[in-house]
Scaffold this motif. Structure first.
Motif, PDB file in Angstrom:
ATOM      1  N   ASP A   1      33.622  -2.455  26.748  1.00  0.00           N
ATOM      2  CA  ASP A   1      33.658  -3.833  27.243  1.00  0.00           C
ATOM      3  C   ASP A   1      35.091  -4.350  27.345  1.00  0.00           C
ATOM      4  OD1 ASP A   1      30.875  -3.880  27.281  1.00  0.00           O
ATOM      5  OD2 ASP A   1      30.697  -5.019  25.396  1.00  0.00           O
ATOM      6  N   ILE A   2      35.894  -4.048  26.322  1.00  0.00           N
ATOM      7  CA  ILE A   2      37.289  -4.511  26.311  1.00  0.00           C
ATOM      8  C   ILE A   2      38.069  -3.829  27.428  1.00  0.00           C
ATOM      9  CG2 ILE A   2      39.427  -4.532  24.958  1.00  0.00           C
ATOM     10  CD1 ILE A   2      37.540  -4.839  22.445  1.00  0.00           C
ATOM     11  N   ARG A   3      37.829  -2.542  27.647  1.00  0.00           N
ATOM     12  CA  ARG A   3      38.468  -1.833  28.765  1.00  0.00           C
ATOM     13  C   ARG A   3      38.028  -2.438  30.098  1.00  0.00           C
ATOM     14  NH1 ARG A   3      37.785   4.143  26.178  1.00  0.00           N
ATOM     15  NH2 ARG A   3      39.873   4.296  25.301  1.00  0.00           N
ATOM     16  N   ASP A   4      36.741  -2.740  30.232  1.00  0.00           N
ATOM     17  CA  ASP A   4      36.217  -3.337  31.462  1.00  0.00           C
ATOM     18  C   ASP A   4      36.842  -4.704  31.734  1.00  0.00           C
ATOM     19  OD1 ASP A   4      34.594  -1.131  31.830  1.00  0.00           O
ATOM     20  OD2 ASP A   4      32.750  -2.138  31.159  1.00  0.00           O
ATOM     21  N   ALA A   5      37.270  -5.373  30.668  1.00  0.00           N
ATOM     22  CA  ALA A   5      37.925  -6.676  30.813  1.00  0.00           C
ATOM     23  C   ALA A   5      39.386  -6.531  31.242  1.00  0.00           C
ATOM     24  CB  ALA A   5      37.832  -7.465  29.512  1.00  0.00           C
ATOM     25  N   GLY A   6      39.861  -5.290  31.380  1.00  0.00           N
ATOM     26  CA  GLY A   6      41.205  -5.060  31.895  1.00  0.00           C
ATOM     27  C   GLY A   6      42.241  -4.604  30.886  1.00  0.00           C
ATOM     28  N   TYR A   7      41.842  -4.393  29.634  1.00  0.00           N
ATOM     29  CA  TYR A   7      42.792  -3.930  28.626  1.00  0.00           C
ATOM     30  C   TYR A   7      42.859  -2.405  28.643  1.00  0.00           C
ATOM     31  CZ  TYR A   7      42.895  -8.674  26.921  1.00  0.00           C
ATOM     32  OH  TYR A   7      43.060 -10.025  26.835  1.00  0.00           O
ATOM     33  N   ASP A   8      44.067  -1.876  28.622  1.00  0.00           N
ATOM     34  CA  ASP A   8      44.285  -0.427  28.673  1.00  0.00           C
ATOM     35  C   ASP A   8      44.362   0.105  27.243  1.00  0.00           C
ATOM     36  OD1 ASP A   8      44.818   2.127  29.510  1.00  0.00           O
ATOM     37  OD2 ASP A   8      46.831   1.699  30.266  1.00  0.00           O
ATOM     38  N   LEU A   9      43.191   0.422  26.693  1.00  0.00           N
ATOM     39  CA  LEU A   9      43.124   0.932  25.322  1.00  0.00           C
ATOM     40  C   LEU A   9      43.194   2.446  25.337  1.00  0.00           C
ATOM     41  CD1 LEU A   9      40.249  -1.200  23.758  1.00  0.00           C
ATOM     42  CD2 LEU A   9      42.698  -1.645  23.726  1.00  0.00           C
ATOM     43  N   ILE A  10      43.890   2.990  24.362  1.00  0.00           N
ATOM     44  CA  ILE A  10      43.922   4.438  24.200  1.00  0.00           C
ATOM     45  C   ILE A  10      43.485   4.792  22.788  1.00  0.00           C
ATOM     46  CG2 ILE A  10      45.709   4.798  25.922  1.00  0.00           C
ATOM     47  CD1 ILE A  10      47.515   5.481  23.452  1.00  0.00           C
ATOM     48  N   LYS A  11      42.973   6.004  22.671  1.00  0.00           N
ATOM     49  CA  LYS A  11      42.478   6.506  21.391  1.00  0.00           C
ATOM     50  C   LYS A  11      43.489   7.512  20.851  1.00  0.00           C
ATOM     51  CE  LYS A  11      38.903   9.185  21.810  1.00  0.00           C
ATOM     52  NZ  LYS A  11      37.517   9.686  21.926  1.00  0.00           N
ATOM     53  N   VAL A  12      43.859   7.338  19.593  1.00  0.00           N
ATOM     54  CA  VAL A  12      44.781   8.264  18.941  1.00  0.00           C
ATOM     55  C   VAL A  12      44.040   8.896  17.766  1.00  0.00           C
ATOM     56  CG1 VAL A  12      46.945   8.490  17.666  1.00  0.00           C
ATOM     57  CG2 VAL A  12      46.802   6.912  19.601  1.00  0.00           C
ATOM     58  N   ARG A  13      43.993  10.212  17.768  1.00  0.00           N
ATOM     59  CA  ARG A  13      43.312  10.943  16.695  1.00  0.00           C
ATOM     60  C   ARG A  13      44.213  11.006  15.463  1.00  0.00           C
ATOM     61  NH1 ARG A  13      41.349  16.962  17.681  1.00  0.00           N
ATOM     62  NH2 ARG A  13      43.116  17.505  16.411  1.00  0.00           N
ATOM     63  N   LYS A  14      43.623  10.730  14.327  1.00  0.00           N
ATOM     64  CA  LYS A  14      44.349  10.738  13.055  1.00  0.00           C
ATOM     65  C   LYS A  14      43.608  11.610  12.048  1.00  0.00           C
ATOM     66  CE  LYS A  14      47.346   7.283  13.807  1.00  0.00           C
ATOM     67  NZ  LYS A  14      48.734   7.312  13.463  1.00  0.00           N
ATOM     68  N   HIS A  15      44.316  11.993  10.999  1.00  0.00           N
ATOM     69  CA  HIS A  15      43.718  12.707   9.871  1.00  0.00           C
ATOM     70  C   HIS A  15      43.925  11.849   8.627  1.00  0.00           C
ATOM     71  CE1 HIS A  15      44.334  16.023  12.685  1.00  0.00           C
ATOM     72  NE2 HIS A  15      43.300  16.575  12.091  1.00  0.00           N
ATOM     73  N   HIS A  16      42.842  11.578   7.921  1.00  0.00           N
ATOM     74  CA  HIS A  16      42.936  10.790   6.697  1.00  0.00           C
ATOM     75  C   HIS A  16      43.754  11.585   5.679  1.00  0.00           C
ATOM     76  CE1 HIS A  16      41.778   8.784   2.977  1.00  0.00           C
ATOM     77  NE2 HIS A  16      41.529   7.732   3.744  1.00  0.00           N
ATOM     78  N   PRO A  17      44.758  10.962   5.041  1.00  0.00           N
ATOM     79  CA  PRO A  17      45.651  11.707   4.155  1.00  0.00           C
ATOM     80  C   PRO A  17      44.979  12.280   2.907  1.00  0.00           C
ATOM     81  CG  PRO A  17      46.088   9.352   4.015  1.00  0.00           C
ATOM     82  CD  PRO A  17      45.106   9.559   5.137  1.00  0.00           C
ATOM     83  N   THR A  18      43.917  11.663   2.435  1.00  0.00           N
ATOM     84  CA  THR A  18      43.252  12.140   1.222  1.00  0.00           C
ATOM     85  C   THR A  18      42.106  13.095   1.530  1.00  0.00           C
ATOM     86  OG1 THR A  18      43.789  10.060   0.119  1.00  0.00           O
ATOM     87  CG2 THR A  18      42.081  11.417  -0.898  1.00  0.00           C
ATOM     88  N   SER A  19      41.218  12.678   2.417  1.00  0.00           N
ATOM     89  CA  SER A  19      40.024  13.487   2.693  1.00  0.00           C
ATOM     90  C   SER A  19      40.238  14.523   3.791  1.00  0.00           C
ATOM     91  CB  SER A  19      38.862  12.573   3.112  1.00  0.00           C
ATOM     92  OG  SER A  19      39.126  12.005   4.385  1.00  0.00           O
ATOM     93  N   GLY A  20      41.258  14.312   4.618  1.00  0.00           N
ATOM     94  CA  GLY A  20      41.500  15.215   5.734  1.00  0.00           C
ATOM     95  C   GLY A  20      40.565  14.981   6.905  1.00  0.00           C
ATOM     96  N   GLN A  21      39.679  14.008   6.773  1.00  0.00           N
ATOM     97  CA  GLN A  21      38.721  13.704   7.827  1.00  0.00           C
ATOM     98  C   GLN A  21      39.443  13.214   9.083  1.00  0.00           C
ATOM     99  OE1 GLN A  21      35.864  10.744   6.744  1.00  0.00           O
ATOM    100  NE2 GLN A  21      34.698  10.952   8.627  1.00  0.00           N
ATOM    101  N   VAL A  22      38.974  13.661  10.229  1.00  0.00           N
ATOM    102  CA  VAL A  22      39.538  13.237  11.505  1.00  0.00           C
ATOM    103  C   VAL A  22      38.843  11.951  11.943  1.00  0.00           C
ATOM    104  CG1 VAL A  22      39.856  13.848  13.929  1.00  0.00           C
ATOM    105  CG2 VAL A  22      40.048  15.604  12.165  1.00  0.00           C
ATOM    106  N   TYR A  23      39.618  10.977  12.387  1.00  0.00           N
ATOM    107  CA  TYR A  23      39.071   9.730  12.907  1.00  0.00           C
ATOM    108  C   TYR A  23      39.981   9.241  14.024  1.00  0.00           C
ATOM    109  CZ  TYR A  23      42.688   7.235  10.276  1.00  0.00           C
ATOM    110  OH  TYR A  23      43.891   6.770   9.802  1.00  0.00           O
ATOM    111  N   SER A  24      39.541   8.214  14.737  1.00  0.00           N
ATOM    112  CA  SER A  24      40.323   7.693  15.857  1.00  0.00           C
ATOM    113  C   SER A  24      40.700   6.248  15.623  1.00  0.00           C
ATOM    114  CB  SER A  24      39.508   7.779  17.153  1.00  0.00           C
ATOM    115  OG  SER A  24      39.240   9.117  17.470  1.00  0.00           O
ATOM    116  N   ARG A  25      41.901   5.898  16.091  1.00  0.00           N
ATOM    117  CA  ARG A  25      42.359   4.517  16.085  1.00  0.00           C
ATOM    118  C   ARG A  25      42.590   4.124  17.534  1.00  0.00           C
ATOM    119  NH1 ARG A  25      43.016   2.609  11.324  1.00  0.00           N
ATOM    120  NH2 ARG A  25      43.885   0.689  12.116  1.00  0.00           N
TER     121      ARG A  25
END
Length: 77
Positions: free
Chosen positions: A37-61
């Motif tokens: 919805d936010i992208r459709d409203a004209g905002y250019d959002l990008i996803k950056v993949r991260k790794h949690h420093p403790t668990s090592g789990q991959v997530y996106s910001r």
């Protein structure tokens, strides 16, 4: 304030947001829909993949394009 407005405001104030933050802070359950919805409203959002420093789990910001950190983990999304 709508969930879209809350998420966008969070990004503008804090620089980015993750699915977990949206869920815990704002009760957002359809995070991908809100991002679309936010992208459709004209905002250019990008996803950056991260790794949690403790668990090592991959997530996106999500960032507004141009404000994301420079990293090799960046996805074109």
């Amino acid at each position: 304030m709508t969930q879209n407005e809350q998420i966008l405001n969070h990004i503008l104030v804090h620089g980015s947001i993750s699915h977990r933050e949206a869920f815990i802070d704002y009760g957002v359950q359809s995070f991908t829909r809100r991002i679309a919805d936010i992208r459709d409203a004209g905002y250019d959002l990008i996803k950056v993949r991260k790794h949690h420093p403790t668990s090592g789990q991959v997530y996106s910001r999500y960032y507004i394009r141009g404000t994301e950190p420079k990293t090799d983990d960046r996805l074109n999304g």
